[in-house]
Design an enzyme around this catalytic site. Structure first.
Site, PDB file in Angstrom:
ATOM      1  CG  ASP A  34      -2.213  -0.847   1.076  1.00  0.00           C
ATOM      2  OD1 ASP A  34      -2.195  -2.035   0.013  1.00  0.00           O
ATOM      3  OD2 ASP A  34      -2.625  -0.957   2.288  1.00  0.00           O
ATOM      4  CE1 TYR A  37      -3.106   1.797  -6.647  1.00  0.00           C
ATOM      5  CE2 TYR A  37      -3.123   3.872  -4.888  1.00  0.00           C
ATOM      6  CZ  TYR A  37      -4.087   2.989  -6.601  1.00  0.00           C
ATOM      7  OH  TYR A  37      -4.752   3.234  -6.739  1.00  0.00           O
ATOM      8  CG  ASP A  38      -0.998   5.283  -0.049  1.00  0.00           C
ATOM      9  OD1 ASP A  38      -2.102   5.330  -0.319  1.00  0.00           O
ATOM     10  OD2 ASP A  38      -0.472   4.446   1.292  1.00  0.00           O
ATOM     11  CD  GLU A 115     -16.156   6.843  12.675  1.00  0.00           C
ATOM     12  OE1 GLU A 115     -15.848   5.838  11.385  1.00  0.00           O
ATOM     13  OE2 GLU A 115     -16.473   7.636  11.881  1.00  0.00           O
ATOM     14  NE  ARG A 138     -14.311   2.025  -2.273  1.00  0.00           N
ATOM     15  CZ  ARG A 138     -12.817   2.215  -2.796  1.00  0.00           C
ATOM     16  NH1 ARG A 138     -13.322   3.247  -1.280  1.00  0.00           N
ATOM     17  NH2 ARG A 138     -12.085   1.439  -1.718  1.00  0.00           N
ATOM     18  CD  GLU A 175     -13.032  -1.257   5.079  1.00  0.00           C
ATOM     19  OE1 GLU A 175     -13.775  -0.586   4.588  1.00  0.00           O
ATOM     20  OE2 GLU A 175     -12.011  -0.762   4.429  1.00  0.00           O
ATOM     21  CB  CYS A 410      25.602 -27.895  10.210  1.00  0.00           C
ATOM     22  SG  CYS A 410      25.414 -27.156  11.294  1.00  0.00           S
ATOM     23  CB  CYS A 413      28.946 -28.489  13.929  1.00  0.00           C
ATOM     24  SG  CYS A 413      27.652 -29.025  13.424  1.00  0.00           S
ATOM     25  CB  CYS A 434      26.056 -28.510  16.268  1.00  0.00           C
ATOM     26  SG  CYS A 434      26.343 -27.250  15.868  1.00  0.00           S
TER      27      CYS A 434
HETATM   28  S1  IVH Z   1     -15.395   7.395   5.757  1.00  0.00           S
HETATM   29  C1  IVH Z   1     -16.585   9.729   2.911  1.00  0.00           C
HETATM   30  N1  IVH Z   1     -14.653   5.516   8.032  1.00  0.00           N
HETATM   31  O1  IVH Z   1     -11.241   3.464   4.207  1.00  0.00           O
HETATM   32  C2  IVH Z   1     -16.172   9.004   3.768  1.00  0.00           C
HETATM   33  N2  IVH Z   1     -13.765   4.313   6.083  1.00  0.00           N
HETATM   34  O2  IVH Z   1      -9.354   5.042   2.399  1.00  0.00           O
HETATM   35  C3  IVH Z   1     -15.696   7.244   3.509  1.00  0.00           C
HETATM   36  N3  IVH Z   1     -12.354   3.046   5.955  1.00  0.00           N
HETATM   37  O3  IVH Z   1     -13.129   3.988   1.267  1.00  0.00           O
HETATM   38  C4  IVH Z   1     -15.170   6.721   4.491  1.00  0.00           C
HETATM   39  N4  IVH Z   1     -12.769   3.062   8.234  1.00  0.00           N
HETATM   40  O4  IVH Z   1     -13.857   2.017   2.401  1.00  0.00           O
HETATM   41  C5  IVH Z   1     -14.569   5.926   6.664  1.00  0.00           C
HETATM   42  N5  IVH Z   1     -14.363   4.072   9.811  1.00  0.00           N
HETATM   43  C6  IVH Z   1     -14.115   4.842   8.794  1.00  0.00           C
HETATM   44  C7  IVH Z   1     -13.129   3.124   7.835  1.00  0.00           C
HETATM   45  C8  IVH Z   1     -13.121   4.084   6.371  1.00  0.00           C
HETATM   46  C9  IVH Z   1     -11.821   1.709   6.799  1.00  0.00           C
HETATM   47  C10 IVH Z   1     -11.945   2.498   4.315  1.00  0.00           C
HETATM   48  C11 IVH Z   1     -13.174   2.578   3.457  1.00  0.00           C
HETATM   49  C12 IVH Z   1     -13.143   3.953   2.414  1.00  0.00           C
HETATM   50  C13 IVH Z   1     -11.707   3.706   2.369  1.00  0.00           C
HETATM   51  C14 IVH Z   1     -10.732   5.414   2.515  1.00  0.00           C
END
Ligand code: IVH
Length: 673
Positions: A34, A37-38, A115, A138, A175, A410, A413, A434
């Site tokens: 990830d 990717y980011d 959250e 999604r 999720e 090994c 030894c 050993c």
């Molecule tokens: S809110 C418009 N809250 O993270 C707001 N997303 O990188 C929509 N995700 O597509 C998302 N925990 O699949 C929200 N507490 C959380 C989340 C959460 C995981 C995921 C979700 C979202 C992705 C974005």
């Protein structure tokens, strides 16, 4: 960067990201971590902002995920399912807060709902008159896959909403995830069946969810955490996000127990730190936290830009997976002679530390990964877990890679190695002859859970053996201050402390002593069982194979190991020497209760970090306790790990003794009678 160079780079990035998207979304088999990717995504967005002319309609920045799989029916989302912008640093977070304040033309603190960011798959659930009528992924944000049959199998998703105060049509979003233990069990099964392994819990969850046969989904332990709503018709919902989540909870959805309201951005930052601390103890993967403006009215006012809301941000944790290069492989000899291949890596910052070694487990694992020296590999380090290589980035394999050759001798030894038929291990058969195994045996003997000789750690054992001062475990007791003080980086004072610690450790328990001997497959719980049953070394030493099997939890394999150990002259001599050196323990009275916790019922709840649930259970059972699954008035004690839930509450209500993990370990270690 000049326009032409930028154009080329944008094309390159577009191709790479598109490929990665497909692997991730359509095939549930990510090709790059990830974090990588980011970075690619961020670079693309930056270039497109700098050169708007380069932004095409098919740029990956213009959509959320991947088109839906044709195998499932299609679902058009009433309201697009968007993604979130990311923050990686404190500056990013403050900039986010400032952007909103500027837009709202206010300098008053903004209130956020905080959250955890679950690392799973986003899902949309449509309820009509309180009944679940549709579940969808999604997909690309506007069109997803119809997975209604599959979501119906997930027990934390209500098929019918509780109460009656819900809107007539309500779309709940959340999720779907798999717990870390569920993932480990699934992969263990796959490994046994020789099937392909999942890379991480998220992909396992994605793969499980997108099964055409919903019975397969049902068999996989999936959970769902609700975090927002989409369509709302024919009814009202709470006007603050935090209250909305509680409302969803009351209608039957599972919501995170870690949700809180922050009165300003500083409190958000504190929350981030707090959850990051807890991350490795949580029973599921999270990759950051999400901050959302709490007021629904302000959310509306702020609105959206391209693929994300202005009013929310994902504050990501440092990546637990990164790409680096495999420079070489060394082969280490463990205490029981097992040869473990260890990857030497180009140092990489991952999971909060710089990693330059990772375990490759065994020959099978090397074959499974198909990894070669010189490959780019994905390295994972989560919490305090030893870094692992999870996959090879085949797209980046150079021509110069070399296969990994397992040694036949090994490395310590020179003995000819043997393949063990009972497991996948390759072993050096030389035992303590050993040098590597001998060192490991001594380290184990001195370790905290065995004889607990303070100060006699890894480095010192190496020095003592290399200098010839210690050849067998018993030699530890013939060390003198003078001799030890002569070692490199050892002062008189440290030497005195070590000798004193050796003296102190002589007073021990029979169970600790038996465990310290390092008999194959005799762990702490078995050692306690043996001590309780035989009560003296002399009786144990002469126990027959049949008699050994009468001890709780000892089967033929372990009995064989124990019998063989005590038959060997070398070991008989060693035990004699150790007892002569003055090792002693309180006698176990012939009529003593075999187990100190017998008659007690214990309950384990929440996640433990130092030992697995199974280990904790076994060790409690070894002490005579019954380990039950639910709390009742008959429960003696509840061990509450992290994120403990209803069982902990019940224990509090019933006024039952509650121990934390640390206290449990104390009980277990002290009870090594
Ligand atoms: S809110 C418009 N809250 O993270 C707001 N997303 O990188 C929509 N995700 O597509 C998302 N925990 O699949 C929200 N507490 C959380 C989340 C959460 C995981 C995921 C979700 C979202 C992705 C974005």
């Amino acid at each position: 960067m000049e326009l032409e160079a930028a154009r080329l780079r944008v094309a390159e990035l577009t191709q790479e990201i598109t490929k990665a998207n497909q692997a991730y979304y359509a095939l549930d088999n990510p090709s790059i971590p990830d974090a990588e990717y980011d970075r690619l995504f961020h670079e693309l967005k930056t270039l497109e902002t700098q050169y708007p002319a380069l932004r095409t309609a098919f740029s990956p920045s213009q959509r959320v995920g991947a088109p839906p799989l044709k195998a499932f029916g299609e679902v058009s989302h009433f309201i697009p399912m968007l993604s979130l912008d990311n923050a990686f640093t404190q500056e990013d977070l403050w900039a986010f807060d400032k952007r909103i304040k500027d837009r709202l033309k206010t300098d008053k603190p903004l209130v956020y709902c905080c959250e955890p960011k679950y690392d799973g798959i986003a899902v949309s659930l449509l309820y009509e008159h309180g009944i679940l009528v549709r579940g969808a992924t999604r997909g690309d944000g506007s069109v997803g896959e119809d997975i209604t049959q599959n979501v119906r199998t997930i027990r934390s998703i209500p098929l019918k909403l509780n109460g009656s105060a819900w809107p007539e049509r309500l779309e709940v979003r959340g999720e779907i995830y798999m717990t870390k233990t569920g993932f480990a069990a699934l992969n263990e099964q796959a490994r046994k069946n020789g099937e392909k392994l999942f890379v991480n819990p998220r992909n396992a969850a994605a793969g499980s969810l997108r099964q055409l046969d919903s019975r397969i989904t049902q068999a996989r332990l999936l959970f769902m955490c609700a975090y927002s709503v989409g369509l709302v018709e024919g009814g009202a919902i709470a006007d603050e996000h935090f209250a909305l989540l509680n409302q969803l909870n009351s209608w039957g959805f599972s919501t995170s127990s870690e949700i809180t309201v922050a009165e300003n951005i500083q409190a958000c930052w504190d929350y981030y730190q707090h959850i990051m601390q807890k991350r490795s103890q949580l029973p599921f993967d999270i990759d950051g936290v999400v901050f959302k403006i709490n007021s629904a009215q302000l959310q509306q006012q702020l609105g959206f830009v391209s693929r994300a809301p202005r009013w929310a941000i994902a504050h990501k944790f440092p990546a637990q997976e990164e790409i680096t290069r495999l420079l070489d492989v060394d082969f280490q000899v463990g205490r029981t002679g097992t040869i473990t291949p260890v990857a030497r890596l180009e140092p990489i910052f991952v999971g909060g530390v710089t990693v330059s070694n990772a375990t490759l487990h065994n020959k099978d694992e090397i074959m499974r990964l198909g990894v070669c020296v010189g490959d780019s590999v994905v390295v994972r380090r989560a919490g305090d877990v030893i870094p692992q290589i999870v996959s090879v980035v085949l797209e980046r394999r150079p021509d110069s890679v070399k296969p990994i050759v397992f040694p036949s001798l090994c490395p310590a030894c020179g003995s000819t190695l043997r393949e063990d038929e009972t497991d996948v291990a390759i072993r050096c058969p030389a035992g303590t002859l050993c040098v590597a195994q001998n060192k490991e045996a001594i380290k184990h003997y001195a370790s905290r859970t065995a004889m607990d000789i303070e100060g006699l750690g890894e480095k010192l054992v190496e020095q003592l053996v290399d200098s010839g001062l210690v050849k067998t475990i018993a030699d530890i007791y013939f060390l003198s201050v003078d001799r030890v003080a002569g070692l490199e980086r050892m002062g008189e004072k440290s030497a005195e402390n070590l000798i004193a610690a050796i003296q102190t450790s002589k007073k021990t328990t029979l169970a600790r002593f038996l465990y310290a001997l390092g008999i194959r497959e005799v762990g702490q719980a078995t050692a306690v069982n043996l001590a309780n049953y035989f009560k003296t070394v002399a009786v144990l030493q002469t126990a027959t194979f049949d008699e050994l099997q009468k001890v709780a939890d000892i089967g033929p394999v372990v009995a064989q190991n124990i019998a063989e150990y005590f038959q060997e002259d070398k070991n008989k001599k060693l035990i004699e020497n150790l007892l002569d050196a003055g090792i002693n323990w309180p006698e176990i009275a012939a009529n003593s209760l075999a187990a100190p916790l017998s008659g007690q019922t214990w309950v384990l709840t929440g996640a433990l970090t130092q030992l697995t649930r199974e280990e904790a259970k076994e060790r409690l059972q070894a002490l005579g306790a019954k380990v039950a699954g639910s709390v009742s008035a008959k429960t003696h004690c509840v061990v509450a790990g992290e994120a403990a839930g209803s069982k902990l509450v019940k224990a509090q209500e019933l006024n039952i003794q509650i121990l934390n993990e640390h206290e449990l370990l104390e009980v277990l270690n002290n009870a090594m009678v």
